[in-house]
Design a protein around this motif. Structure first.
Motif, short mmCIF file in Angstrom:
data_model
loop_
_atom_site.label_atom_id
_atom_site.label_comp_id
_atom_site.label_asym_id
_atom_site.label_seq_id
_atom_site.Cartn_x
_atom_site.Cartn_y
_atom_site.Cartn_z
N SER A 20 17.72 -8.23 8.45
CA SER A 20 18.59 -9.39 8.66
C SER A 20 18.22 -10.57 7.77
CB SER A 20 18.54 -9.82 10.13
OG SER A 20 17.26 -10.31 10.47
N GLU A 54 25.34 -12.17 5.03
CA GLU A 54 25.91 -13.18 5.93
C GLU A 54 25.20 -14.53 5.77
OE1 GLU A 54 28.68 -12.78 7.70
OE2 GLU A 54 28.76 -10.83 6.68
N TRP A 55 23.91 -14.50 5.40
CA TRP A 55 23.21 -15.76 5.14
C TRP A 55 23.83 -16.48 3.95
CZ3 TRP A 55 20.34 -18.59 8.09
CH2 TRP A 55 19.53 -18.03 9.08
N TYR A 64 27.00 -18.04 4.94
CA TYR A 64 26.78 -19.23 5.76
C TYR A 64 26.31 -20.40 4.90
CZ TYR A 64 24.83 -22.42 9.25
OH TYR A 64 24.54 -23.53 10.00
N TRP A 79 16.34 -19.80 22.95
CA TRP A 79 16.57 -19.30 21.60
C TRP A 79 15.35 -18.54 21.07
CZ3 TRP A 79 20.88 -18.25 19.62
CH2 TRP A 79 22.02 -19.04 19.85
N LEU A 108 18.66 -10.92 14.36
CA LEU A 108 20.02 -11.34 13.99
C LEU A 108 20.41 -12.64 14.68
CD1 LEU A 108 21.90 -7.93 14.07
CD2 LEU A 108 21.56 -9.36 12.05
N ASN A 109 19.79 -12.92 15.82
CA ASN A 109 20.11 -14.14 16.56
C ASN A 109 19.62 -15.41 15.86
OD1 ASN A 109 21.53 -13.09 18.78
ND2 ASN A 109 19.62 -12.44 19.76
N LEU A 162 20.27 -16.28 12.70
CA LEU A 162 21.45 -16.80 12.01
C LEU A 162 22.45 -17.37 13.01
CD1 LEU A 162 23.32 -17.26 9.62
CD2 LEU A 162 23.94 -14.84 9.70
N LYS A 163 22.64 -16.68 14.11
CA LYS A 163 23.55 -17.16 15.16
C LYS A 163 23.11 -18.54 15.66
CE LYS A 163 25.45 -15.94 19.69
NZ LYS A 163 25.42 -14.95 20.80
N MET A 164 21.79 -18.71 15.87
CA MET A 164 21.27 -19.99 16.34
C MET A 164 21.53 -21.09 15.32
SD MET A 164 17.32 -21.04 17.26
CE MET A 164 16.85 -20.96 15.53
N ARG A 178 23.83 -21.28 13.09
CA ARG A 178 25.27 -21.61 13.09
C ARG A 178 25.60 -22.55 14.25
NH1 ARG A 178 28.98 -19.01 10.06
NH2 ARG A 178 28.36 -17.16 8.86
N GLU A 179 25.09 -22.24 15.44
CA GLU A 179 25.42 -23.06 16.61
C GLU A 179 24.81 -24.45 16.51
OE1 GLU A 179 25.19 -21.56 20.52
OE2 GLU A 179 25.95 -19.57 20.00
#
Length: 370
Positions: free
Chosen positions: A63, A68-69, A72, A164, A173-174, A176-178, A180-181
């Motif tokens: 990841s 995706e990074w 972003y 988190w 993977l979380n 990147l999700k973090m 973003r949020e």
């Protein structure tokens, strides 16, 4: 099949990883040092020996190089030129394999269609992600900080850190999700290449690790991930090595060497300016070859006259019919560690580092024997 391919097929195996040295300013000098370094003690579950000390960090994950990074970063306003600032193309020092998997200097394309092309980016993500996972320190920038001229790292204090941290620990993977949020990007520009180490080939399953350093004007709050971390410590290098001497902490060779590299230098500003000034120079890999003497083991490092042949093929211990002291006296060009894993560990080096790096305080100075 060549000998090198046979070795690669049967082992040893080097797992790729990244570690982060966090150096924070301390106005109250301790033992003359105006800075402290963050160390963690591995949990009993993850340590190879009791009281093992390390810098935050861990295994490289797929990841970390996800395309995706890059998507972003582009959405966030980070340009390709901003990312290319991190890429090192140095014709003087061969890039370690972990930092140049496509071959030294092979950066004519910046992206691949499926993943990040440059390891200077993905390994920084690796180091920042693992640091957050282990100690809850999130090094990142918001949009206002993105083009800040400040040469120190940026930390983000989030309210739901524990939630988190667990999410990232359970699934990388979380991370990147973090981001973003939270509307932040990892602070890649606050990390500087510091060193690169590979385990000796006599270790069947070792590591090749990129070490980065970042500088913070204040200590961030720490939240240790209990399954991996027993304790965290903010200390100057002299006290850290005193703990080794007293048997209160155990280091593997890379950590012992890097802490020793800090020993002669007591100024936060000096270290920060040094790290900034050598950006773009790259680092040489430290890949030991292990020799056994009649009374101990010696780890021979690059530049030493006995660092002969490809270290990745040195899968058996090399023997010499000398004591450790006699072996050193019979050597003209010296770069080695002796008495590894004991309170008497010591470094010897009688020339300047080839990559323009800081020289560790050595046994020749008479103060470093631990």
């Amino acid at each position: 099949m060549t000998e090198e391919k046979k070795i690669a097929a049967k082992g040893p195996i080097w797992r790729e990883s990244a570690s982060l040295i966090i150096c924070t300013k301390n106005p109250k000098k301790i033992d003359g040092y105006d800075y402290e370094l963050l160390l963690i003690k591995r949990s009993d579950k993850t340590a190879i020996i009791q009281n093992q000390g390390v810098f935050p960090g861990g295994i490289y994950d797929a990841s970390d190089e996800s395309i995706e990074w890059l998507k972003y970063f582009q959405e966030f306003g980070v340009s390709q030129d901003d990312l290319k600032q991190l890429v090192v193309v140095d014709t003087k020092t061969e890039r370690p394999k972990i930092l140049a998997p496509q071959g030294t200097g092979c950066y004519d394309r910046f992206f691949k269609n499926s993943k990040i092309w440059a390891r200077e980016i993905s390994l920084r993500i690796n180091a920042i992600r693992e640091t957050f996972e282990e100690v809850g320190v999130l090094l990142c920038r918001n949009k206002q900080q993105l083009y800040s001229p400040v040469n120190e790292g940026f930390c983000f204090e989030l309210g739901d850190k524990k939630k988190w941290q667990k999410a990232v620990h359970d699934d990388p993977l979380n991370f990147l999700k973090m981001c973003r949020e939270l509307k932040v990007v990892p602070d890649l520009w606050g990390l500087h290449e510091w060193a690169c180490w590979a385990s000796p080939a006599v270790i069947r399953k070792g590591y090749e690790t990129a070490f980065y350093i970042t500088f913070l004007s204040e200590k961030p709050s720490i939240l240790c991930e209990v399954s991996e971390v027993k304790e965290h410590l903010w200390l100057p290098p002299s006290i850290i090595l005193d703990m080794v001497k007293n048997g209160d902490m155990f280091f593997l060779p890379p950590q012992f060497y890097e802490i020793s590299r800090f020993m002669p230098y007591k100024s936060y500003d000096f270290l920060k300016n040094f790290a900034i000034e050598r950006r773009g120079k790259g680092v040489a890999i430290s890949h030991p070859i292990v020799y056994t003497c009649s009374d101990g083991t010696v780890s021979i490092l690059p530049g030493d006259e006995f660092h002969v042949g490809c270290p990745r093929l040195a899968t058996t211990y090399r023997s010499v019919d000398f004591t450790v002291d006699e072996f050193r006296r019979h050597s003209k060009r010296i770069h080695r560690m002796e008495n590894l894993g004991s309170p008497e560990a010591v470094i010897y080096m009688n020339f300047e580092p080839v990559d323009g790096h800081l020289k560790p305080l050595c046994g020749f100075e008479g103060k470093h024997k631990l």
